[in-house]
Design a protein around this motif. Structure first.
Motif, mmCIF file in Angstrom:
data_model
loop_
_atom_site.group_PDB
_atom_site.id
_atom_site.type_symbol
_atom_site.label_atom_id
_atom_site.label_comp_id
_atom_site.label_asym_id
_atom_site.label_seq_id
_atom_site.Cartn_x
_atom_site.Cartn_y
_atom_site.Cartn_z
ATOM 1 N N ARG A 31 0.782 -1.426 0.152
ATOM 2 C CA ARG A 31 0.068 0.060 0.083
ATOM 3 C C ARG A 31 0.768 1.295 0.133
ATOM 4 N NH1 ARG A 31 -5.066 2.190 1.203
ATOM 5 N NH2 ARG A 31 -4.934 4.177 2.395
ATOM 6 N N ILE A 105 -6.128 1.293 -4.201
ATOM 7 C CA ILE A 105 -5.919 1.972 -2.832
ATOM 8 C C ILE A 105 -7.550 2.125 -2.049
ATOM 9 C CG2 ILE A 105 -5.393 4.258 -1.814
ATOM 10 C CD1 ILE A 105 -2.984 4.333 -3.873
ATOM 11 N N ALA A 110 -4.936 -2.763 -2.203
ATOM 12 C CA ALA A 110 -4.024 -2.003 -1.325
ATOM 13 C C ALA A 110 -4.907 -1.133 -0.341
ATOM 14 C CB ALA A 110 -3.398 -1.144 -2.318
#
Length: 115
Positions: A31, A105, A110
């Motif tokens: 991440r 994300i 992530a």
């Protein structure tokens, strides 16, 4: 043409190489690396549009990134390696990778675990 998350919007040899090295969903990147890469790519796109687009490189963007200034940290070697591999990246390719990173994300592999 595959429909991997990175290549879904734009598949190029440069992006193919990124996928080959780090996975179809960039799953070999953690991440933090994805967040840092997103910062570098955003800086790269902005600077290419504002100043001398042909001469500004992704390596320069990584050196200019705000995390170096504000966090007082060196650019992680993995990020340097990725930027080197993406030498010659176009703004279209950068935007493609940014879309993939944003999805990963926020929703994908992530995303931050929330209690």
């Amino acid at each position: 043409m595959t429909t991997d998350l990175v290549t879904y919007y734009g598949q190029t040899p440069t992006i193919d190489q990124l996928v080959e090295n780090y996975g179809a969903y960039l799953e070999k990147l953690d991440r933090e690396t994805k967040l840092l890469l997103r910062t570098v790519l955003t800086n790269y796109v902005f600077m290419r549009e504002r100043h001398e687009p042909s001469s500004y490189t992704l390596i320069e963007a990584s050196r200019d990134a705000l995390f170096v200034t504000f966090l007082g940290m060196e650019t992680p070697q993995l990020l340097v390696d990725i930027c080197s591999q993406l030498n010659g990246l176009t703004t279209h390719e950068a935007e493609t990778i940014l879309e993939a990173l944003q999805h990963q994300i926020r929703w994908g592999n992530a995303r931050q675990a929330v209690n």
